[in-house]
Design an enzyme around this catalytic site. Structure first.
Site, PDB file in Angstrom:
ATOM      1  N   TYR A   1     -59.474 -61.843 -28.622  1.00 35.84           N
ATOM      2  CA  TYR A   1     -59.287 -61.527 -27.020  1.00 35.84           C
ATOM      3  C   TYR A   1     -58.084 -62.112 -25.949  1.00 35.84           C
ATOM      4  O   TYR A   1     -57.883 -60.673 -25.831  1.00 35.84           O
ATOM      5  CB  TYR A   1     -60.515 -62.118 -26.705  1.00 35.84           C
ATOM      6  CG  TYR A   1     -61.057 -62.475 -25.161  1.00 35.84           C
ATOM      7  CD1 TYR A   1     -61.461 -60.835 -24.623  1.00 35.84           C
ATOM      8  CD2 TYR A   1     -60.462 -63.562 -24.106  1.00 35.84           C
ATOM      9  CE1 TYR A   1     -61.984 -61.129 -23.100  1.00 35.84           C
ATOM     10  CE2 TYR A   1     -60.502 -62.729 -22.825  1.00 35.84           C
ATOM     11  CZ  TYR A   1     -61.300 -61.977 -22.189  1.00 35.84           C
ATOM     12  OH  TYR A   1     -61.646 -61.548 -21.013  1.00 35.84           O
TER      13      TYR A   1
ATOM     14  N   GLY B   1     -67.170 -50.954 -18.017  1.00 32.69           N
ATOM     15  CA  GLY B   1     -67.951 -51.910 -17.745  1.00 32.69           C
ATOM     16  C   GLY B   1     -69.416 -52.960 -16.391  1.00 32.69           C
ATOM     17  O   GLY B   1     -68.685 -53.701 -15.963  1.00 32.69           O
TER      18      GLY B   1
ATOM     19  N   GLY C   1     -67.778 -56.518 -12.804  1.00 28.53           N
ATOM     20  CA  GLY C   1     -67.798 -55.327 -12.566  1.00 28.53           C
ATOM     21  C   GLY C   1     -68.791 -54.541 -11.464  1.00 28.53           C
ATOM     22  O   GLY C   1     -68.805 -53.499 -11.123  1.00 28.53           O
TER      23      GLY C   1
END
Length: 333
Positions: free
Chosen positions: A194, A10, A16
């Site tokens: 999530y 990512g 990231g």
């Protein structure tokens, strides 16, 4: 001193990308490998990083963590390219079609629980998940299981090196036990996929330490705090974020986890890069924090996991891994 090899999943945006830039600022000699879902984005990110650090060694690998065939191919490529990996930042993640439950938020305002809700998103964030091409839940696969398969496939590069190797997972303060259940560990039935996937991440990290510390592999979990990135911008319309921004900076005086920028959000990741893993507590999550005046620091907090649940969950991951590898036998060496 051989340069250390650092893989970041990512890597093309958000925390990231900020992490990649910050790591090169810490140690310009590392070999940085950007793992991205999209090859063009990976190359664009590489160019961006090299503009800032022209002498850096930066490579890319294409991997879609939500697609297990892609994960197996990437692992094979990495095994061909590298003798070892010193750091793997398991940072890629998705939060598909997030919805805010305004009714719950209003109730929180009235009951004085609003700060807790705004810092953990508890009860105010729901997602609509779906099955991926492998017949697995997409959020579970991308956020956790794809990463799990990746590190299992890279075990030969991670274990038994003269210096310890490190796994650093991007978890979340949204990781809640109440969103996770062993009987539905892919979270097919609920609305908080999530949160469930991040709790599953914490469980996995705890077990990996038990299984692999003796072989020189250490796992840590971090929380980047609340960062404004593509993921968050999808939650509300942009104009609302613009209106909210001053309020967000105000909230930061009360909620140090409002890191807000990807640079600040990467604080704990970068801090861990500089630590000796033998001295870290495997049952702690490292939170990126920012003070009201904008100073970054890291706060360790105990992870709320039951070790027996973690062990049972790990066994389920191994079973699922076995089924996956049977299906994709042709992609294995």
């Amino acid at each position: 001193d051989m340069e250390r090899v650092v893989l970041v999943t990512g890597a093309s945006g958000g925390v990231g990308l900020a992490l990649c830039r910050r790591l090169l600022g810490e140690d310009g000699r590392i070999h940085l490998c950007l793992a991205c879902r999209n090859a063009q984005k990976a190359e664009a990110t590489r160019d961006l990083v090299l503009q800032e650090y022209p002498a850096a060694q930066v490579s890319t690998v294409e991997v879609d963590l939500g697609n297990l065939a892609s994960v197996l191919r990437a692992a094979q490529e990495l095994r061909c390219r590298f003798q070892r990996l010193d750091f793997v930042y398991l940072n890629a993640g998705i939060m598909p079609n997030p919805h805010v439950n305004f009714k719950a938020l209003w109730k929180g305002l009235l009951t004085g629980k609003v700060l807790h809700m705004l810092t953990t998103a508890e009860g105010i964030m729901t997602q609509t998940d779906r099955l991926n091409g492998d017949g697995l839940q997409e959020v579970f696969t991308t956020n956790l299981f794809g990463h799990f398969i990746l590190i299992r496939q890279l075990e030969s590069l991670l274990c038994g090196n003269e210096k310890p190797s490190r796994l650093i997972w991007t978890s979340s303060s949204n990781a809640r036990e109440s969103a996770f259940s062993l009987s539905d560990y892919q979270h097919a039935k609920g609305q908080e996929s999530y949160s469930s996937s991040k709790y599953a991440t914490d469980l996995t990290s705890v077990v990996l330490n038990r299984k692999f510390n003796k072989q020189g592999l250490y796992s840590s979990v971090v929380c980047p705090g609340l960062v404004m990135s593509n993921m968050t911008f999808r939650i509300l319309p942009v104009f609302m974020w613009v209106l909210l921004m001053p309020i967000m900076f105000l909230i930061r005086f009360f909620a140090k986890t409002y890191t807000l920028t990807p640079y600040n959000g990467a604080e704990a990741h970068v801090w861990l890069f500089k630590q000796k893993p033998e001295y870290l507590d495997p049952l702690v999550k490292y939170h990126s924090c920012t003070s009201g005046l904008g100073k970054n620091f890291v706060e360790p907090r105990k992870i709320d996991v039951d070790e027996e649940t973690a062990e049972k969950f790990y066994q389920k991951l191994l079973e699922l891994e076995e089924q996956t590898l049977e299906k994709y036998g042709d992609l294995l060496d």
